[in-house]
Motif scaffolding. Structure first.
Motif, mmCIF file in Angstrom:
data_model
loop_
_atom_site.group_PDB
_atom_site.id
_atom_site.type_symbol
_atom_site.label_atom_id
_atom_site.label_comp_id
_atom_site.label_asym_id
_atom_site.label_seq_id
_atom_site.Cartn_x
_atom_site.Cartn_y
_atom_site.Cartn_z
ATOM 1 N N ASP A 172 1.020 -1.801 0.032
ATOM 2 C CA ASP A 172 0.291 0.113 -0.373
ATOM 3 C C ASP A 172 0.267 1.449 0.166
ATOM 4 O O ASP A 172 0.442 2.520 0.051
ATOM 5 C CB ASP A 172 -0.946 -0.154 1.677
ATOM 6 C CG ASP A 172 -1.863 -1.099 1.158
ATOM 7 O OD1 ASP A 172 -2.197 -1.453 0.531
ATOM 8 O OD2 ASP A 172 -2.269 -1.322 2.196
ATOM 9 N N GLY A 173 2.478 1.490 0.356
ATOM 10 C CA GLY A 173 2.523 2.582 0.917
ATOM 11 C C GLY A 173 4.570 1.886 -0.213
ATOM 12 O O GLY A 173 4.366 0.772 -0.281
ATOM 13 N N GLN A 174 5.003 2.803 0.308
ATOM 14 C CA GLN A 174 6.725 2.436 -0.109
ATOM 15 C C GLN A 174 7.467 2.250 0.960
ATOM 16 O O GLN A 174 7.239 2.425 1.749
ATOM 17 C CB GLN A 174 7.516 4.409 -1.032
ATOM 18 C CG GLN A 174 7.030 4.731 -1.886
ATOM 19 C CD GLN A 174 7.703 3.302 -3.144
ATOM 20 O OE1 GLN A 174 8.570 3.458 -3.027
ATOM 21 N NE2 GLN A 174 7.055 4.010 -4.708
ATOM 22 N N PRO A 175 7.655 0.767 0.228
ATOM 23 C CA PRO A 175 9.057 0.076 1.626
ATOM 24 C C PRO A 175 10.041 1.060 1.912
ATOM 25 O O PRO A 175 10.696 2.355 1.279
ATOM 26 C CB PRO A 175 9.706 -1.110 0.674
ATOM 27 C CG PRO A 175 9.040 -0.553 -0.775
ATOM 28 C CD PRO A 175 7.939 0.727 -0.508
ATOM 29 N N ASP A 176 10.289 1.350 2.803
ATOM 30 C CA ASP A 176 11.671 2.320 4.162
ATOM 31 C C ASP A 176 12.611 1.243 3.125
ATOM 32 O O ASP A 176 13.450 0.754 3.751
ATOM 33 C CB ASP A 176 11.397 2.225 4.972
ATOM 34 C CG ASP A 176 12.532 3.163 5.635
ATOM 35 O OD1 ASP A 176 13.343 3.127 5.155
ATOM 36 O OD2 ASP A 176 12.295 3.658 6.998
ATOM 37 N N LEU A 177 13.082 1.813 2.532
ATOM 38 C CA LEU A 177 14.552 1.550 1.677
ATOM 39 C C LEU A 177 16.102 1.272 2.751
ATOM 40 O O LEU A 177 16.528 1.262 2.263
ATOM 41 C CB LEU A 177 14.910 2.270 -0.034
ATOM 42 C CG LEU A 177 13.555 2.152 -0.967
ATOM 43 C CD1 LEU A 177 14.197 2.815 -1.964
ATOM 44 C CD2 LEU A 177 13.887 0.491 -0.962
ATOM 45 N N LEU A 178 15.981 2.587 3.585
ATOM 46 C CA LEU A 178 16.859 3.122 4.706
ATOM 47 C C LEU A 178 16.318 1.880 5.108
ATOM 48 O O LEU A 178 18.024 1.208 6.215
ATOM 49 C CB LEU A 178 16.856 4.300 4.816
ATOM 50 C CG LEU A 178 16.692 5.905 4.008
ATOM 51 C CD1 LEU A 178 16.300 6.668 4.647
ATOM 52 C CD2 LEU A 178 18.777 5.224 3.035
ATOM 53 N N ALA A 179 15.839 1.227 5.872
ATOM 54 C CA ALA A 179 16.012 0.194 7.121
ATOM 55 C C ALA A 179 16.095 -1.133 6.001
ATOM 56 O O ALA A 179 15.454 -1.846 6.730
ATOM 57 C CB ALA A 179 14.555 0.628 7.768
ATOM 58 N N PHE A 180 16.424 -1.128 4.246
ATOM 59 C CA PHE A 180 17.282 -2.419 3.717
ATOM 60 C C PHE A 180 14.854 -2.843 3.977
ATOM 61 O O PHE A 180 15.184 -4.451 4.327
ATOM 62 C CB PHE A 180 17.133 -3.069 4.647
ATOM 63 C CG PHE A 180 19.233 -2.524 4.607
ATOM 64 C CD1 PHE A 180 19.924 -2.027 3.030
ATOM 65 C CD2 PHE A 180 19.222 -1.964 6.003
ATOM 66 C CE1 PHE A 180 20.859 -1.552 3.566
ATOM 67 C CE2 PHE A 180 20.238 -1.205 5.889
ATOM 68 C CZ PHE A 180 21.242 -1.112 4.807
ATOM 69 N N GLU A 181 13.659 -2.212 4.047
ATOM 70 C CA GLU A 181 12.776 -2.919 3.349
ATOM 71 C C GLU A 181 12.701 -4.025 2.328
ATOM 72 O O GLU A 181 12.008 -5.202 2.101
ATOM 73 C CB GLU A 181 11.992 -1.995 4.111
ATOM 74 C CG GLU A 181 10.854 -1.914 5.686
ATOM 75 C CD GLU A 181 10.264 -1.300 5.359
ATOM 76 O OE1 GLU A 181 10.004 -0.955 6.915
ATOM 77 O OE2 GLU A 181 9.201 -0.830 5.279
ATOM 78 N N ALA A 182 13.663 -3.120 1.658
ATOM 79 C CA ALA A 182 13.487 -3.737 0.316
ATOM 80 C C ALA A 182 15.039 -2.933 -0.339
ATOM 81 O O ALA A 182 15.370 -2.087 -0.076
ATOM 82 C CB ALA A 182 12.619 -3.369 -0.787
ATOM 83 N N ASP A 183 15.703 -3.920 -2.110
ATOM 84 C CA ASP A 183 16.739 -3.289 -2.045
ATOM 85 C C ASP A 183 15.661 -2.189 -2.996
ATOM 86 O O ASP A 183 16.857 -1.274 -3.090
ATOM 87 C CB ASP A 183 17.096 -4.741 -3.618
ATOM 88 C CG ASP A 183 18.025 -5.763 -1.816
ATOM 89 O OD1 ASP A 183 18.439 -5.115 -1.034
ATOM 90 O OD2 ASP A 183 17.467 -6.706 -2.048
ATOM 91 N N ALA A 184 15.182 -2.498 -3.748
ATOM 92 C CA ALA A 184 14.334 -1.012 -4.386
ATOM 93 C C ALA A 184 13.259 -1.426 -4.861
ATOM 94 O O ALA A 184 12.313 -2.340 -4.051
ATOM 95 C CB ALA A 184 15.370 -1.341 -5.798
ATOM 96 N N ALA A 185 12.389 -0.352 -5.221
ATOM 97 C CA ALA A 185 11.228 -0.297 -5.480
ATOM 98 C C ALA A 185 10.826 0.647 -6.654
ATOM 99 O O ALA A 185 11.632 1.368 -7.393
ATOM 100 C CB ALA A 185 10.792 0.372 -4.008
ATOM 101 N N ILE A 186 9.642 0.221 -7.841
ATOM 102 C CA ILE A 186 9.318 1.061 -8.148
ATOM 103 C C ILE A 186 7.520 1.351 -7.795
ATOM 104 O O ILE A 186 6.552 0.108 -7.617
ATOM 105 C CB ILE A 186 9.714 0.214 -9.670
ATOM 106 C CG1 ILE A 186 10.401 -1.006 -10.273
ATOM 107 C CG2 ILE A 186 8.258 0.545 -10.711
ATOM 108 C CD1 ILE A 186 9.828 -1.713 -10.664
#
Length: 166
Positions: free
Chosen positions: A22-36
């Motif tokens: 539903d929202g963007q993952p927290d990339l700084l907290a390593f919830e994902a490597d990247a997001a589209i």
């Protein structure tokens, strides 16, 4: 999804896990490597590249559309923005189901449940097969699709390959 197999063929060493959210993952907290995502919100420590800014248009199953309801994703915002960008006054009340994700809205339209907003990236195949038809003509473009990754990982080989459209 139609492009995923070609990407895997070109980059077999990259492990892919897709998780709609539903929202963007927290990339700084390593919830994902990247997001589209379908936005271009600036985030501290995150770098972005626009992948596409496609034209958005209403689609429905070929049928009598006089009384077809509007199909919404998470809110009425995309329909309101589409009306405004096209210079059309929006109806006072935007009824119709809210189905949260584009793929659900497209599926509902294919089943004859109303009119959804789409673009060639998500509905191109359905338009080509005739399962959906474009209603009217639109030159409206809303938010772009963007690729996001942590700024410190932007030059890593896997991120470099993944952020290139096509």
């Amino acid at each position: 999804m139609p492009r995923l197999d070609a990407f895997r063929s070109l980059h077999p060493a990259i492990e892919i896990t897709l998780r709609p959210t539903d929202g963007q993952p927290d990339l700084l907290a390593f919830e994902a490597d990247a997001a589209i995502g379908y936005d271009s919100l600036k985030r501290v420590g995150v770098q972005q590249a626009m992948l596409a800014n496609p034209r958005v248009f209403p689609v429905a199953k070929p049928a009598d559309l006089i009384a077809a309801p509007l199909i919404h994703e998470e809110s009425h915002d995309q329909w309101l923005a589409s009306f405004a960008t096209a210079g059309v006054d929006a109806p006072a009340r935007l009824g119709g189901p809210r189905l949260w994700h584009a793929h659900l809205a497209i599926e509902a339209a294919k089943l004859g449940q109303g009119v959804a907003l789409a673009n060639d990236l998500i509905a191109g195949r359905d338009l080509a097969t005739g399962e959906l038809v474009e209603i009217g003509t639109s030159s409206v473009a809303l938010s772009p699709y963007v690729f996001s990754a942590k700024r410190g990982r932007w030059k890593e080989p896997a991120v470099e390959r993944a952020k290139r459209p096509g």
